[in-house]
Design a protein around this motif. Structure first.
Motif, PDB file in Angstrom:
ATOM      1  N   ILE A  20      19.355-114.484  73.649  1.00  9.00           N
ATOM      2  CA  ILE A  20      20.239-115.113  72.337  1.00  9.00           C
ATOM      3  C   ILE A  20      19.818-114.546  71.032  1.00  9.00           C
ATOM      4  N   LEU A  21      18.299-114.741  70.990  1.00  6.94           N
ATOM      5  CA  LEU A  21      17.594-114.457  69.693  1.00  6.94           C
ATOM      6  C   LEU A  21      18.243-113.034  69.387  1.00  6.94           C
ATOM      7  N   ARG A  24      21.761-112.666  67.874  1.00 11.12           N
ATOM      8  CA  ARG A  24      21.664-112.759  66.453  1.00 11.12           C
ATOM      9  C   ARG A  24      20.970-112.121  65.710  1.00 11.12           C
ATOM     10  N   ILE A  25      19.972-111.601  65.838  1.00 14.82           N
ATOM     11  CA  ILE A  25      18.897-110.772  65.013  1.00 14.82           C
ATOM     12  C   ILE A  25      19.560-109.657  64.725  1.00 14.82           C
ATOM     13  N   LEU A  26      20.234-108.927  65.790  1.00 13.26           N
ATOM     14  CA  LEU A  26      21.177-107.650  65.449  1.00 13.26           C
ATOM     15  C   LEU A  26      22.352-107.833  64.516  1.00 13.26           C
ATOM     16  N   GLU A  27      23.138-109.116  64.695  1.00 14.02           N
ATOM     17  CA  GLU A  27      23.965-109.230  63.816  1.00 14.02           C
ATOM     18  C   GLU A  27      23.651-109.058  62.435  1.00 14.02           C
ATOM     19  N   ARG A  28      22.350-109.698  62.032  1.00 14.05           N
ATOM     20  CA  ARG A  28      21.974-109.755  60.802  1.00 14.05           C
ATOM     21  C   ARG A  28      21.457-108.201  60.351  1.00 14.05           C
ATOM     22  N   PRO A  49      17.101-125.281  73.343  1.00 10.20           N
ATOM     23  CA  PRO A  49      16.831-125.863  72.010  1.00 10.20           C
ATOM     24  C   PRO A  49      15.881-125.315  70.981  1.00 10.20           C
ATOM     25  N   LEU A  50      15.029-124.620  71.257  1.00 13.85           N
ATOM     26  CA  LEU A  50      13.905-124.194  70.516  1.00 13.85           C
ATOM     27  C   LEU A  50      14.558-122.582  69.859  1.00 13.85           C
ATOM     28  N   ALA A  51      15.394-121.835  70.810  1.00 10.89           N
ATOM     29  CA  ALA A  51      15.817-120.889  70.306  1.00 10.89           C
ATOM     30  C   ALA A  51      16.849-121.254  69.105  1.00 10.89           C
ATOM     31  N   ILE A  52      17.690-122.216  69.393  1.00 13.69           N
ATOM     32  CA  ILE A  52      18.147-122.769  68.233  1.00 13.69           C
ATOM     33  C   ILE A  52      17.615-122.974  66.907  1.00 13.69           C
ATOM     34  N   GLU A  53      16.669-123.890  67.268  1.00 15.99           N
ATOM     35  CA  GLU A  53      15.560-124.263  66.223  1.00 15.99           C
ATOM     36  C   GLU A  53      15.151-122.706  65.344  1.00 15.99           C
ATOM     37  N   THR A  62      24.176-120.231  64.150  1.00  8.76           N
ATOM     38  CA  THR A  62      23.958-120.600  65.570  1.00  8.76           C
ATOM     39  C   THR A  62      25.329-121.199  66.287  1.00  8.76           C
ATOM     40  N   GLU A  63      26.341-121.242  65.514  1.00 10.81           N
ATOM     41  CA  GLU A  63      27.509-121.647  65.969  1.00 10.81           C
ATOM     42  C   GLU A  63      28.021-120.547  66.902  1.00 10.81           C
ATOM     43  N   GLY A  64      28.743-121.248  67.795  1.00 13.04           N
ATOM     44  CA  GLY A  64      29.251-120.191  69.005  1.00 13.04           C
ATOM     45  C   GLY A  64      28.308-119.461  70.062  1.00 13.04           C
TER      46      GLY A  64
END
Length: 181
Positions: A20-21, A24-28, A49-53, A62-64
């Motif tokens: 998951i991390l 999102r990191i690749l997206e940026r 929850p800590l991945a979201i945090e 973090t949406e989606g």
């Protein structure tokens, strides 16, 4: 003529933290040249929850985000992947589906931050370490000259990236996490 966009799938067993991390990191860091996806062989059904945090603390959307089965990406109507990276040792040892398009693959294993026990500071530091290692690897990956590198050299580079480690967190990072945990 439009520039090519590469699809990248990050795999883990539970698809609740590392993959998951990485998505999102690749997206940026992919600068619109990469689309990130994540999945698991045995998805937990929820994002940790800590991945979201840790994503929120670093100003990532973090949406989606959701924990999903890798079978979704082996379907005929799924996006064709250019790259598939395993980010946990267990998923690397499992028999993966046959991915349409014969994507390049590599193992970028990291310790599972979700498996760390202890107080909230220790658990958050584990997520911070995983985040930094993935960010480091993804920055290296997205800087590769994909259009001008032959497949064999690219495979060597992808494997080398899997061995890369982020710099150790500084004492100020630990204090920041402790005070904001």
């Amino acid at each position: 003529m439009s520039e090519r966009v590469y699809n990248v799938l990050f795999l883990c067993t539970g698809n609740s933290a590392r993959s998951i991390l990485a998505e999102r990191i690749l997206e940026r860091w992919g600068n619109r040249h990469f689309r990130g996806f994540s999945a698991g062989s045995h998805p937990k059904g929820a994002v940790h929850p800590l991945a979201i945090e840790i994503l929120k603390r670093n100003n990532y959307l973090t949406e989606g985000l959701r924990s999903k089965d890798w079978a979704e990406f082996a379907q005929p109507d799924a996006p064709v992947m250019d790259f598939v990276f395993t980010v946990c040792d267990q998923a690397a040892g499992e028999v993966c589906p046959v991915w349409p398009g014969q994507p390049m693959t590599a193992h970028w294993g990291l310790p599972d931050p979700a498996a760390v026990e202890g107080d909230e500071v220790a658990r958050m530091m584990a997520f911070r370490t995983a985040f930094r290692e993935l960010e480091n690897r993804i920055k290296i990956f997205t800087a590769l000259p994909l259009v001008s590198i032959d497949r064999l050299k690219l495979q060597r580079e992808l494997d080398r990236i899997g061995q890369a480690h982020a710099p150790a967190p500084s004492e100020s990072d630990a204090n920041h996490t402790a005070t904001h945990a």
